[in-house]
Design an enzyme around this catalytic site. Structure first.
Site, PDB file in Angstrom:
ATOM      1  NE  ARG A   1      48.975  41.134  34.284  1.00 22.91           N
ATOM      2  CZ  ARG A   1      47.971  40.823  35.054  1.00 22.91           C
ATOM      3  NH1 ARG A   1      48.166  40.253  36.204  1.00 22.91           N
ATOM      4  NH2 ARG A   1      46.750  41.094  34.668  1.00 22.91           N
TER       5      ARG A   1
ATOM      6  CG  ASN B   1      51.970  40.135  37.765  1.00 24.77           C
ATOM      7  OD1 ASN B   1      51.612  41.279  38.023  1.00 24.77           O
ATOM      8  ND2 ASN B   1      51.135  39.147  37.511  1.00 24.77           N
TER       9      ASN B   1
ATOM     10  N   GLY C   1      41.417  30.078  35.653  1.00 22.91           N
ATOM     11  CA  GLY C   1      41.081  29.167  36.756  1.00 22.91           C
ATOM     12  C   GLY C   1      39.771  28.417  36.592  1.00 22.91           C
TER      13      GLY C   1
ATOM     14  CD  GLU D   1      43.853  27.340  32.542  1.00 20.04           C
ATOM     15  OE1 GLU D   1      44.526  26.674  33.342  1.00 20.04           O
ATOM     16  OE2 GLU D   1      44.195  28.470  32.142  1.00 20.04           O
TER      17      GLU D   1
ATOM     18  CE  LYS E   1      50.799  36.089  41.971  1.00 20.82           C
ATOM     19  NZ  LYS E   1      49.676  36.834  41.425  1.00 20.82           N
TER      20      LYS E   1
ATOM     21  NE  ARG F   1      37.706  42.686  39.613  1.00 23.15           N
ATOM     22  CZ  ARG F   1      38.632  42.244  38.782  1.00 23.15           C
ATOM     23  NH1 ARG F   1      38.433  42.278  37.476  1.00 23.15           N
ATOM     24  NH2 ARG F   1      39.766  41.772  39.242  1.00 23.15           N
TER      25      ARG F   1
ATOM     26  CD  GLU G   1      47.457  36.346  32.142  1.00 18.53           C
ATOM     27  OE1 GLU G   1      47.330  35.488  33.031  1.00 18.53           O
ATOM     28  OE2 GLU G   1      46.904  37.440  32.186  1.00 18.53           O
TER      29      GLU G   1
ATOM     30  CG  LEU H   1      35.058  32.065  31.769  1.00 21.04           C
ATOM     31  CD1 LEU H   1      34.023  30.956  31.638  1.00 21.04           C
ATOM     32  CD2 LEU H   1      34.385  33.424  31.746  1.00 21.04           C
ATOM     33  N   GLY H   2      38.115  33.489  35.344  1.00 24.04           N
ATOM     34  CA  GLY H   2      38.903  33.240  36.559  1.00 24.04           C
ATOM     35  C   GLY H   2      38.285  34.043  37.688  1.00 24.04           C
TER      36      GLY H   2
ATOM     37  CG  HIS I   1      41.877  39.145  31.771  1.00 20.67           C
ATOM     38  ND1 HIS I   1      40.553  38.974  32.065  1.00 20.67           N
ATOM     39  CD2 HIS I   1      42.545  39.103  32.945  1.00 20.67           C
ATOM     40  CE1 HIS I   1      40.405  38.840  33.370  1.00 20.67           C
ATOM     41  NE2 HIS I   1      41.595  38.926  33.934  1.00 20.67           N
TER      42      HIS I   1
ATOM     43  NE  ARG J   1      39.109  26.172  43.941  1.00 22.93           N
ATOM     44  CZ  ARG J   1      40.403  26.424  43.977  1.00 22.93           C
ATOM     45  NH1 ARG J   1      41.255  25.470  43.761  1.00 22.93           N
ATOM     46  NH2 ARG J   1      40.852  27.629  44.234  1.00 22.93           N
TER      47      ARG J   1
END
Ligand code: ADP
Length: 398
Positions: free
Chosen positions: A90, A7, A329, A332, A14, A239, A384, A207-208, A178, A283
């Site tokens: 990816r 990726n 993120g 979950e 990654k 965004r 993914e 939702l991340g 996504h 967070r």
């Protein structure tokens, strides 16, 4: 069979090496700060992690280092690069390509031709593919596109109500992103419900840091929130998502900014960060809201508000819903947000069991459905990379 999943971003690469027979990741890591220094982390299950400052001039250096680490006498997990059967990439934007595709000169030529509509993610993905081709010229390689799963949308969903010729001239349409994550969790939902996806109406909420929600009816995407770019739909980390489009020329005049500067405001300074003024990280915004920061609370309330609005509209669009799933993120991990989204949704058939929600251990798939709910409610960790490895295996074998 061993599959390497890559990726590539503008300054990062990654990787994950999968042993498909044993259904597990045998090594993974990240090359960061490519072109501006270099740092690598390399992890193997059950062994010490490795991290080091290195020099990474470009993506060629990064992939050379990855292959060296994977085959290293001490840090490696395979004896030679020959043990890698295929490489999966990816790729965020596949344009007209509707499914995962074997890498060839033609594929690369097409990816170059759509850089104009994908200027941010296109060039690094191409660099990653080209670096792997140089390092392993004879290895089968597959591109897995974030847009592909959404290619089943009908024109009524993907054509913008703009002059039609812009669709024809510039490829200006909704693509959705996504897709690999939505496809993975939708497949898992079908397994958990015990029915094939082609018999289900599912809403997947990814939702991340970037967020998108997708409506899947009988196995086909009928709508998704992201559009021409990944900046449509619900508000995200930085965004804005959907806003009145006329705000754009208005603000450009008020602030006397260029199109690029305006783009930066919409993509990098808005969303949770813009409204809260605290952070793009959910967070941190949650913590500020709990401490009494009104704008932080507004930013979180807004994410809940827009998500509920989309779910309701998708239930209407599909004439019902059999299952709704939270992933990524925030989806979950943030139990409170999941609960807030599902509160007062019983009219559309969605009731979450708040105890089950509170008790669901992080990183596991849980059934959160309350008694009497017409729709099932799940949290499912996305994967993914595994989806990319599966597609790569299938296409390389064929
Ligand atoms: P990306 O789009 O970069 O892949 P992720 O899916 O990793 O993003 O999601 C990152 C988001 O998830 C951040 O906003 C982060 O704050 C949020 N997140 C992670 N853990 C939690 C948690 N325990 N509670 C709330 N939000 C969380």
């Amino acid at each position: 069979m061993k599959i390497l999943v890559v990726n590539a971003g503008s300054s990062s690469l990654k990787y994950q090496l999968f042993d498909m027979d044993e259904h597990r990741v045998i090594a993974k890591g990240n090359c960061e700060k490519i072109g501006i220094g270099g740092f690598v982390t390399h992890k193997r299950p059950g062994k010490d992690d490795y991290a080091a400052e290195v020099t990474l001039k470009d993506h060629d250096d990064a992939i050379t280092l990855v292959l060296k680490l994977l085959t290293d006498a001490e840090l490696g997990v395979i004896a030679t690069v020959d043990e890698i059967d295929a490489i999966g990439h990816r790729v965020a934007h596949g344009g007209k390509l509707k499914e995962s595709t074997l890498v060839s000169d033609e594929t690369l030529e097409y990816l170059y031709s759509i850089v104009g509509i994908n200027p941010l993610h296109g060039p690094p993905a191409i660099k990653g593919i080209e670096a792997c081709r140089k390092a392993c010229p004879n290895k089968p390689m597959v591109c897995v596109f974030d847009t592909a799963f959404h290619s089943t949308m009908e024109p009524v969903s993907y054509i913008y109500p703009l002059p039609y010729e812009y669709y024809e001239q510039f490829g200006l349409r909704r693509y959705g992103f996504h897709g690999t994550s939505h496809r993975y969790v939708a497949g898992r939902v079908a397994e958990l419900v015990g029915k094939p996806l082609c018999e289900l109406k599912v809403i997947t909420c990814h939702l991340g840091n970037g967020s998108s929600i997708t409506a899947i009816k009988n196995g086909k995407v009928v709508d998704t929130t992201m559009g021409f770019t990944p900046n449509e739909g619900v508000p995200m980390g930085t965004r804005c998502g959907t806003i009145d489009p006329t705000i754009v020329p208005y603000l450009m005049k008020q602030l006397n900014v260029t199109p690029d500067e305006m783009d930066n405001i919409l993509n990098k300074k808005s969303g949770l960060l813009g409204v809260s003024g605290v952070s793009s990280d959910c967070r941190e915004v949650n913590a500020a809201a709990d401490a009494g920061n009104a704008r932080a609370k507004l930013a979180i309330d807004q994410l809940i508000h827009y998500t509920k609005k989309i779910i309701g509209s998708y239930v209407a669009e599909m004439n019902g819903v059999d299952a709704i799933v939270f992933t990524a993120g925030i989806g979950e991990n943030d139990r409170k947000l999941r609960q807030s989204i599902c509160t007062d949704m019983d009219f559309v058939g969605i009731k979450m069991d708040n105890e089950r929600n509170a008790e669901c251990p992080r990183g596991t798939a849980c059934d959160l459905t309350a008694e009497g709910s017409r729709a099932k409610v799940y949290v499912i960790p996305t994967d993914e990379e595994y989806m990319i490895a599966l597609d790569t295996q299938k296409i390389a074998n064929a």
